[in-house]
Design a protein around this motif. Structure first.
Motif, mmCIF file in Angstrom:
data_model
loop_
_atom_site.group_PDB
_atom_site.id
_atom_site.type_symbol
_atom_site.label_atom_id
_atom_site.label_comp_id
_atom_site.label_asym_id
_atom_site.label_seq_id
_atom_site.Cartn_x
_atom_site.Cartn_y
_atom_site.Cartn_z
ATOM 1 N N LEU A 52 50.054 33.036 32.726
ATOM 2 C CA LEU A 52 48.956 32.127 33.065
ATOM 3 C C LEU A 52 49.431 30.681 33.111
ATOM 4 C CD1 LEU A 52 46.076 33.704 30.941
ATOM 5 C CD2 LEU A 52 46.262 33.703 33.437
ATOM 6 N N GLN B 285 40.558 46.081 34.890
ATOM 7 C CA GLN B 285 39.482 45.576 34.042
ATOM 8 C C GLN B 285 40.015 44.668 32.936
ATOM 9 O OE1 GLN B 285 37.761 49.317 32.891
ATOM 10 N NE2 GLN B 285 36.177 49.221 34.478
ATOM 11 N N ILE C 101 48.318 38.570 38.203
ATOM 12 C CA ILE C 101 48.309 39.262 36.917
ATOM 13 C C ILE C 101 48.086 40.755 37.135
ATOM 14 C CG2 ILE C 101 47.028 39.579 34.763
ATOM 15 C CD1 ILE C 101 48.784 37.165 34.662
ATOM 16 N N ILE C 102 47.139 41.083 38.018
ATOM 17 C CA ILE C 102 46.888 42.499 38.327
ATOM 18 C C ILE C 102 48.145 43.148 38.870
ATOM 19 C CG2 ILE C 102 45.655 44.055 39.894
ATOM 20 C CD1 ILE C 102 43.228 42.193 39.639
ATOM 21 N N ARG D 192 47.471 33.707 38.598
ATOM 22 C CA ARG D 192 46.036 33.941 38.496
ATOM 23 C C ARG D 192 45.733 35.427 38.673
ATOM 24 N NH1 ARG D 192 45.297 30.241 35.185
ATOM 25 N NH2 ARG D 192 45.838 28.175 35.937
ATOM 26 N N GLU D 193 44.449 35.724 38.853
ATOM 27 C CA GLU D 193 43.961 37.102 38.746
ATOM 28 C C GLU D 193 44.765 38.117 39.537
ATOM 29 O OE1 GLU D 193 39.985 39.350 40.127
ATOM 30 O OE2 GLU D 193 39.637 37.642 38.798
ATOM 31 N N LYS D 194 44.977 37.892 40.858
ATOM 32 C CA LYS D 194 45.651 38.898 41.681
ATOM 33 C C LYS D 194 47.102 39.092 41.251
ATOM 34 C CE LYS D 194 42.857 38.779 45.882
ATOM 35 N NZ LYS D 194 42.861 38.588 47.355
ATOM 36 N N SER E 281 50.291 39.958 47.600
ATOM 37 C CA SER E 281 49.868 39.722 46.220
ATOM 38 C C SER E 281 51.037 39.646 45.251
ATOM 39 C CB SER E 281 48.911 40.839 45.768
ATOM 40 O OG SER E 281 49.580 42.081 45.748
ATOM 41 N N SER F 130 42.572 42.779 33.059
ATOM 42 C CA SER F 130 43.131 41.529 33.593
ATOM 43 C C SER F 130 42.055 40.529 33.996
ATOM 44 C CB SER F 130 44.011 41.836 34.815
ATOM 45 O OG SER F 130 43.213 42.320 35.887
ATOM 46 N N ILE F 131 40.840 40.993 34.145
ATOM 47 C CA ILE F 131 39.765 40.101 34.617
ATOM 48 C C ILE F 131 39.188 39.282 33.464
ATOM 49 C CG2 ILE F 131 37.472 40.030 35.667
ATOM 50 C CD1 ILE F 131 38.230 42.537 37.222
#
Length: 286
Positions: free
Chosen positions: A214, A283, A223-224, A219-221, A249, A285-286
């Motif tokens: 982070l 879930q 990290i996923i 960011r989110e994508k 991604s 990661s969000i």
């Protein structure tokens, strides 16, 4: 002779004396006995054991006899390489250590002479009686009224919570509160089939490493992508999730994360779509 599962009960309830010694003569202190594993692998997970002055965190395997380790082929199975104590009722081997698949030495605790008085009395009364399996339906509990059953279930629930508190307290020897909370969440997301794999993953891709990601603007994508890539789930995604691991991604660098070794063996057979570990990773990661 009683069944091996009886030793599980002795170990889980710690019906043992305090002055424990391994077969090799080292002192043993059970800080946390571990959690009973009903899936594949060692019988108790995440135990915390002190041998002499060394505190160790790992698995405990239980057998009636020391030679059962080899008879059950655990010496050829990498799943048992994290075993820190081999608990047996009877030591029937010439070696005073158990040898893992990697060649590591595991202390052996022979418990036949270290049982507490409660279990000693039970064994002296019943050990020669034949074992007769009982039906799964329990007429005793089925016949209890709500006034008796509800307080009983409440006490058992409290006992389960206390065991979890004891486990997390023991794990603080090796980590911090943030990591323990992260591990607990990941393990719960694994449900019954993949809870151990999720726990292993959270010990390899730690909370601190995710914080580092982070801080590097992942960011989110991204990290996923990292979670799915390093969990070895990228190639096993359901069709509706494959777009999450498209080349677009993929992060430019992931040098601060080490690859997961050995590869985790996920249980995906007959698993509900909502319980797929890839879905749970997303879930988380969000």
């Amino acid at each position: 002779m009683f069944q091996e599962k009886f030793i599980y009960h002795i170990w889980d309830a710690q019906h043992l004396q305090r002055n424990l010694k391994t077969v090799s003569g080292n002192s043993v202190e059970i800080i946390y006995q571990g959690r009973w594993n009903t899936d594949f692998g060692p019988d108790f997970r995440d135990a915390v054991i002190k041998i002499n002055s060394l505190v160790m965190h790992g698995d405990v395997e239980i057998h009636l006899n020391s030679r059962d380790w080899v008879n059950h082929h655990h010496d050829e199975d990498p799943a048992y390489n994290n075993t820190i104590l081999h608990v047996v009722y009877n030591h029937d081997d010439q070696l005073n250590m158990t040898i893992s698949e990697q060649g590591g030495k595991i202390e052996i605790l022979e418990i036949c002479n270290f049982l507490d008085q409660e279990i000693e009395k039970l064994l002296s009364s019943y050990k020669d009686l034949p074992f007769i399996p009982k039906p799964e339906f329990c007429s005793f509990f089925a016949g209890l009224s709500g006034d008796i059953l509800i307080p009983l279930l409440s006490r058992l629930g409290q006992k389960r919570l206390e065991n979890k508190i004891k486990r997390f307290k023991a794990e603080l020897y090796f980590t911090d509160y943030d990591q323990i909370l992260y591990q607990g969440i990941m393990e719960a997301l694994g449900y019954s089939k993949n809870k151990f794999q999720m726990l292993l993953f959270s010990n390899q891709i730690t909370y601190r490493k995710l914080q580092c990601a982070l801080e590097n603007d992942f960011r989110e994508k991204k990290i996923i992508f990292l979670l799915l890539n390093y969990s070895n789930l990228k190639e096993k995604l359901p069709e509706n999730l494959k777009s999450l691991c498209s080349p677009a991604s993929e992060p430019e660098t992931d040098k601060f994360l080490a690859a997961v070794t050995p590869p985790l063996k996920w249980e995906l057979f007959r698993i509900r779509p909502g319980n797929h570990p890839a879905v749970r990773m997303i879930q988380a990661s969000i």
